[in-house]
Design an enzyme around this catalytic site. Structure first.
Site, PDB file in Angstrom:
ATOM      1  N   ILE A   1       0.813  -1.227   0.000  1.00  0.00           N
ATOM      2  CA  ILE A   1       0.000   0.000   0.000  1.00  0.00           C
ATOM      3  C   ILE A   1       0.845   1.276   0.000  1.00  0.00           C
ATOM      4  O   ILE A   1       0.367   2.347  -0.377  1.00  0.00           O
ATOM      5  CB  ILE A   1      -0.962  -0.003   1.218  1.00  0.00           C
ATOM      6  CG1 ILE A   1      -2.069   1.043   1.043  1.00  0.00           C
ATOM      7  CG2 ILE A   1      -0.205   0.200   2.546  1.00  0.00           C
ATOM      8  CD1 ILE A   1      -3.270   0.838   1.912  1.00  0.00           C
ATOM      9  N   THR A   2       2.115   1.179   0.410  1.00  0.00           N
ATOM     10  CA  THR A   2       2.945   2.392   0.503  1.00  0.00           C
ATOM     11  C   THR A   2       3.525   2.804  -0.845  1.00  0.00           C
ATOM     12  O   THR A   2       4.130   3.869  -0.950  1.00  0.00           O
ATOM     13  CB  THR A   2       4.113   2.177   1.491  1.00  0.00           C
ATOM     14  OG1 THR A   2       4.923   1.107   0.979  1.00  0.00           O
ATOM     15  CG2 THR A   2       3.621   1.831   2.885  1.00  0.00           C
ATOM     16  N   GLY A   3       3.363   1.966  -1.869  1.00  0.00           N
ATOM     17  CA  GLY A   3       3.925   2.300  -3.185  1.00  0.00           C
ATOM     18  C   GLY A   3       2.992   3.205  -3.986  1.00  0.00           C
ATOM     19  O   GLY A   3       1.922   3.601  -3.506  1.00  0.00           O
TER      20      GLY A   3
ATOM     21  N   GLN B   1       9.524  -6.193  -5.507  1.00  0.00           N
ATOM     22  CA  GLN B   1      10.720  -5.453  -5.891  1.00  0.00           C
ATOM     23  C   GLN B   1      10.406  -5.082  -7.335  1.00  0.00           C
ATOM     24  O   GLN B   1      10.436  -5.933  -8.220  1.00  0.00           O
ATOM     25  CB  GLN B   1      11.959  -6.351  -5.748  1.00  0.00           C
ATOM     26  CG  GLN B   1      13.282  -5.601  -5.848  1.00  0.00           C
ATOM     27  CD  GLN B   1      13.491  -4.850  -7.162  1.00  0.00           C
ATOM     28  OE1 GLN B   1      13.251  -3.629  -7.249  1.00  0.00           O
ATOM     29  NE2 GLN B   1      13.900  -5.533  -8.188  1.00  0.00           N
ATOM     30  N   SER B   2      10.054  -3.816  -7.560  1.00  0.00           N
ATOM     31  CA  SER B   2       9.401  -3.450  -8.824  1.00  0.00           C
ATOM     32  C   SER B   2      10.337  -2.805  -9.853  1.00  0.00           C
ATOM     33  O   SER B   2       9.879  -2.407 -10.915  1.00  0.00           O
ATOM     34  CB  SER B   2       8.236  -2.497  -8.532  1.00  0.00           C
ATOM     35  OG  SER B   2       8.727  -1.282  -8.020  1.00  0.00           O
TER      36      SER B   2
ATOM     37  N   SER C   1       2.975  -7.655 -15.291  1.00  0.00           N
ATOM     38  CA  SER C   1       3.698  -6.556 -15.940  1.00  0.00           C
ATOM     39  C   SER C   1       3.949  -6.821 -17.420  1.00  0.00           C
ATOM     40  O   SER C   1       4.170  -7.974 -17.834  1.00  0.00           O
ATOM     41  CB  SER C   1       5.042  -6.379 -15.222  1.00  0.00           C
ATOM     42  OG  SER C   1       5.931  -5.619 -16.007  1.00  0.00           O
TER      43      SER C   1
ATOM     44  N   GLU D   1       6.582  -6.301 -18.732  1.00  0.00           N
ATOM     45  CA  GLU D   1       7.952  -6.821 -18.823  1.00  0.00           C
ATOM     46  C   GLU D   1       7.975  -8.337 -19.002  1.00  0.00           C
ATOM     47  O   GLU D   1       9.007  -8.904 -19.347  1.00  0.00           O
ATOM     48  CB  GLU D   1       8.749  -6.434 -17.565  1.00  0.00           C
ATOM     49  CG  GLU D   1       9.055  -4.947 -17.453  1.00  0.00           C
ATOM     50  CD  GLU D   1      10.144  -4.469 -18.409  1.00  0.00           C
ATOM     51  OE1 GLU D   1      11.055  -5.258 -18.725  1.00  0.00           O
ATOM     52  OE2 GLU D   1      10.066  -3.303 -18.846  1.00  0.00           O
TER      53      GLU D   1
ATOM     54  N   TYR E   1      13.386  -9.437 -13.159  1.00  0.00           N
ATOM     55  CA  TYR E   1      12.068  -8.917 -12.795  1.00  0.00           C
ATOM     56  C   TYR E   1      10.980  -9.540 -13.686  1.00  0.00           C
ATOM     57  O   TYR E   1       9.957 -10.022 -13.202  1.00  0.00           O
ATOM     58  CB  TYR E   1      12.066  -7.391 -12.931  1.00  0.00           C
ATOM     59  CG  TYR E   1      10.688  -6.762 -12.776  1.00  0.00           C
ATOM     60  CD1 TYR E   1      10.152  -6.530 -11.514  1.00  0.00           C
ATOM     61  CD2 TYR E   1       9.927  -6.400 -13.894  1.00  0.00           C
ATOM     62  CE1 TYR E   1       8.882  -5.958 -11.369  1.00  0.00           C
ATOM     63  CE2 TYR E   1       8.667  -5.833 -13.758  1.00  0.00           C
ATOM     64  CZ  TYR E   1       8.152  -5.610 -12.491  1.00  0.00           C
ATOM     65  OH  TYR E   1       6.903  -5.049 -12.347  1.00  0.00           O
TER      66      TYR E   1
HETATM   67  P1  NAP Z   1       6.297   0.530  -5.947  1.00  0.00           P
HETATM   68  O1  NAP Z   1       5.967   1.985  -5.867  1.00  0.00           O
HETATM   69  O2  NAP Z   1       7.718   0.110  -6.060  1.00  0.00           O
HETATM   70  O3  NAP Z   1       5.625  -0.161  -4.665  1.00  0.00           O
HETATM   71  C1  NAP Z   1       5.803  -1.515  -4.393  1.00  0.00           C
HETATM   72  C2  NAP Z   1       5.732  -1.770  -2.891  1.00  0.00           C
HETATM   73  O4  NAP Z   1       6.153  -3.114  -2.680  1.00  0.00           O
HETATM   74  C3  NAP Z   1       6.655  -0.901  -2.050  1.00  0.00           C
HETATM   75  O5  NAP Z   1       6.017   0.271  -1.624  1.00  0.00           O
HETATM   76  C4  NAP Z   1       7.011  -1.810  -0.882  1.00  0.00           C
HETATM   77  O6  NAP Z   1       6.084  -1.593   0.186  1.00  0.00           O
HETATM   78  C5  NAP Z   1       6.743  -3.235  -1.392  1.00  0.00           C
HETATM   79  N1  NAP Z   1       7.963  -4.083  -1.498  1.00  0.00           N
HETATM   80  C6  NAP Z   1       8.034  -5.374  -1.127  1.00  0.00           C
HETATM   81  N2  NAP Z   1       9.234  -5.885  -1.345  1.00  0.00           N
HETATM   82  C7  NAP Z   1       9.966  -4.924  -1.851  1.00  0.00           C
HETATM   83  C8  NAP Z   1      11.323  -4.852  -2.240  1.00  0.00           C
HETATM   84  N3  NAP Z   1      12.142  -5.899  -2.160  1.00  0.00           N
HETATM   85  N4  NAP Z   1      11.768  -3.684  -2.713  1.00  0.00           N
HETATM   86  C9  NAP Z   1      10.944  -2.608  -2.801  1.00  0.00           C
HETATM   87  N5  NAP Z   1       9.637  -2.630  -2.422  1.00  0.00           N
HETATM   88  C10 NAP Z   1       9.162  -3.785  -1.960  1.00  0.00           C
HETATM   89  O7  NAP Z   1       5.519  -0.152  -7.168  1.00  0.00           O
HETATM   90  P2  NAP Z   1       4.289   0.422  -8.027  1.00  0.00           P
HETATM   91  O8  NAP Z   1       4.819   1.267  -9.114  1.00  0.00           O
HETATM   92  O9  NAP Z   1       3.259   0.925  -7.100  1.00  0.00           O
HETATM   93  O10 NAP Z   1       3.780  -0.913  -8.710  1.00  0.00           O
HETATM   94  C11 NAP Z   1       2.844  -1.768  -8.056  1.00  0.00           C
HETATM   95  C12 NAP Z   1       2.978  -3.168  -8.595  1.00  0.00           C
HETATM   96  O11 NAP Z   1       2.737  -3.157  -9.997  1.00  0.00           O
HETATM   97  C13 NAP Z   1       4.357  -3.796  -8.424  1.00  0.00           C
HETATM   98  O12 NAP Z   1       4.181  -5.164  -8.175  1.00  0.00           O
HETATM   99  C14 NAP Z   1       5.027  -3.584  -9.766  1.00  0.00           C
HETATM  100  O13 NAP Z   1       6.009  -4.566 -10.006  1.00  0.00           O
HETATM  101  C15 NAP Z   1       3.831  -3.702 -10.696  1.00  0.00           C
HETATM  102  N6  NAP Z   1       3.919  -2.976 -11.951  1.00  0.00           N
HETATM  103  C16 NAP Z   1       4.186  -1.642 -11.930  1.00  0.00           C
HETATM  104  C17 NAP Z   1       4.240  -0.938 -13.123  1.00  0.00           C
HETATM  105  C18 NAP Z   1       4.496   0.559 -13.147  1.00  0.00           C
HETATM  106  O14 NAP Z   1       4.681   1.114 -14.236  1.00  0.00           O
HETATM  107  N7  NAP Z   1       4.452   1.242 -12.025  1.00  0.00           N
HETATM  108  C19 NAP Z   1       4.020  -1.611 -14.344  1.00  0.00           C
HETATM  109  C20 NAP Z   1       3.719  -2.970 -14.306  1.00  0.00           C
HETATM  110  C21 NAP Z   1       3.663  -3.632 -13.108  1.00  0.00           C
HETATM  111  P3  NAP Z   1       6.524  -1.732   1.742  1.00  0.00           P
HETATM  112  O15 NAP Z   1       7.888  -1.139   1.883  1.00  0.00           O
HETATM  113  O16 NAP Z   1       5.472  -0.935   2.430  1.00  0.00           O
HETATM  114  O17 NAP Z   1       6.432  -3.180   2.043  1.00  0.00           O
END
Ligand code: NAP
Length: 328
Positions: free
Chosen positions: A9-11, A83-84, A125, A127, A151
């Site tokens: 939720i923090t992302g 880990q995004s 994703s 990816e 990833y």
């Molecule tokens: P984000 O901002 O990186 O947030 C992901 C959250 O996952 C972090 O806030 C963290 O929350 C948690 N986390 C758990 N393990 C982690 C690690 N090893 N390193 C870093 N964070 C970790 O991601 P987002 O952009 O919101 O994306 C949400 C999801 O969609 C992800 O699964 C990402 O892979 C996927 N996605 C994103 C995109 C995009 O363009 N943004 C595109 C396709 C898919 P805590 O620290 O609170 O646990």
């Protein structure tokens, strides 16, 4: 009142999804590795940090997940935690692959054994597709995966195990195959956020540091994150669970995108942008964009922003975010 658990939720997406669900009067429970206040910046910016019940889970624990499910009895569970970063996944492949797969299978197995009627959303994703030939573009849900990063491999594996629980154990699971989506809440190291933040700080006289980037030739499909979380919610409201590509359908090179930002801000690309070969990835996707007709036709998802409109919106949002940070 419906109850939803958002893992991660923090992302960026977690924050926007929480805002959307709260507006729909859900009780929102947020799972995080660390419930320390410094981790809640995005939720604070949206003014919703006090409206969420947080659960801390520092490490994946099957027993703790079962306890969470028994305690909160959720209707919907959104797994956004990962880990995004594609780039980071080349440097920390073990962490990326183990977390991104094991977290998903632990949640799925806990749901199946404890709360099988709950619905589960998995953040898949673009990816996962990897490097594709021009002939198969735009990408559809039926295209095969050939991931080109740790990833991408982790997400493809998590995608298939999520589908497997739907098909073999009849859990309502749905995968959103999202293409790049941006906002002022994106992580600081992500290219579009970094470009907007650096350019705006130069423009506002807050910094003289140039924008340092890697390979600008890549061509991508970029969209607006607050609109993409609406698609996640729609995917969870269907009679029959399925998987959907969520994308803009537009494709532009990173160089064109950065030039557009700099032109709109009246800054000099040649003066303020530098290339650092250290930022090039060992393997890069060249051109990738998707077809969003299934999500528009079947979910009724509406997304019509052009790339220019997206950049205008992102500039407005990033300006507000910088001003908010300055006042803090
Ligand atoms: P984000 O901002 O990186 O947030 C992901 C959250 O996952 C972090 O806030 C963290 O929350 C948690 N986390 C758990 N393990 C982690 C690690 N090893 N390193 C870093 N964070 C970790 O991601 P987002 O952009 O919101 O994306 C949400 C999801 O969609 C992800 O699964 C990402 O892979 C996927 N996605 C994103 C995109 C995009 O363009 N943004 C595109 C396709 C898919 P805590 O620290 O609170 O646990």
């Amino acid at each position: 009142m419906k109850k939803a658990i958002i893992i991660g939720i923090t992302g960026q997406d977690g924050a926007y999804l929480a805002k959307l669900l709260l507006a729909k009067e859900y009780h929102v429970i947020g799972v995080t590795r660390s419930a320390k206040k410094h981790n809640f910046k995005r939720l604070e910016f949206l003014g919703i940090d006090n409206s969420i019940e947080f659960v801390e889970m520092p490490q994946i624990s099957f027993n703790q997940i079962c306890d969470i499910l028994k305690k909160y009895n959720p209707d919907e569970i959104y797994n956004l935690s990962a880990q995004s970063s594609v780039g980071a996944s080349f440097n920390i492949p073990i962490e990326t692959v183990s977390y991104n797969i094991l977290s998903v299978i632990n949640w799925l197995e806990a749901i199946y054994t404890t709360k099988p009627e709950a619905k589960f959303y998995q953040a898949s994703s673009s990816e996962m597709f990897g490097n594709v030939s021009e002939q198969v573009l735009p990408l559809k849900e039926s295209n095969i995966f050939c991931p080109a990063s740790p990833y991408g491999v982790s997400k493809a594996s998590a995608h298939w195990i999520t589908i497997n629980y739907r098909e073999s154990k009849k859990v309502y699971t749905t995968c959103g195959i999202l293409f790049n989506h941006e906002s002022c809440l994106r992580g600081d190291s992500y290219i579009v956020k970094k470009a907007l933040n650096t350019a705006l700080k130069i423009k506002m006289g807050l910094s003289k540091t140039p924008l340092i980037l890697g390979d600008l030739s890549v061509r991508r499909d970029w969209g607006y994150a607050p609109s993409y979380v609406e698609a996640m919610w729609l995917m969870m409201q269907q009679e029959v669970a399925a998987d959907f590509i969520i994308c803009s359908g537009n494709c532009i090179s990173l160089k064109e995108l950065i030039m557009l930002i700099f032109t709109k801000l009246d800054l000099s690309f040649d003066k303020d942008v530098q290339i650092d070969p250290c930022l090039f990835r060992p393997l890069e996707l060249e051109t990738i964009y998707g077809d969003n007709s299934k999500s528009k036709d079947e979910l009724g998802w509406s997304y019509n922003l052009t790339t220019e409109e997206l950049i205008d919106q992102l500039i407005l949002d990033e300006t507000a975010f910088i001003e908010w940070e300055l006042k803090k």
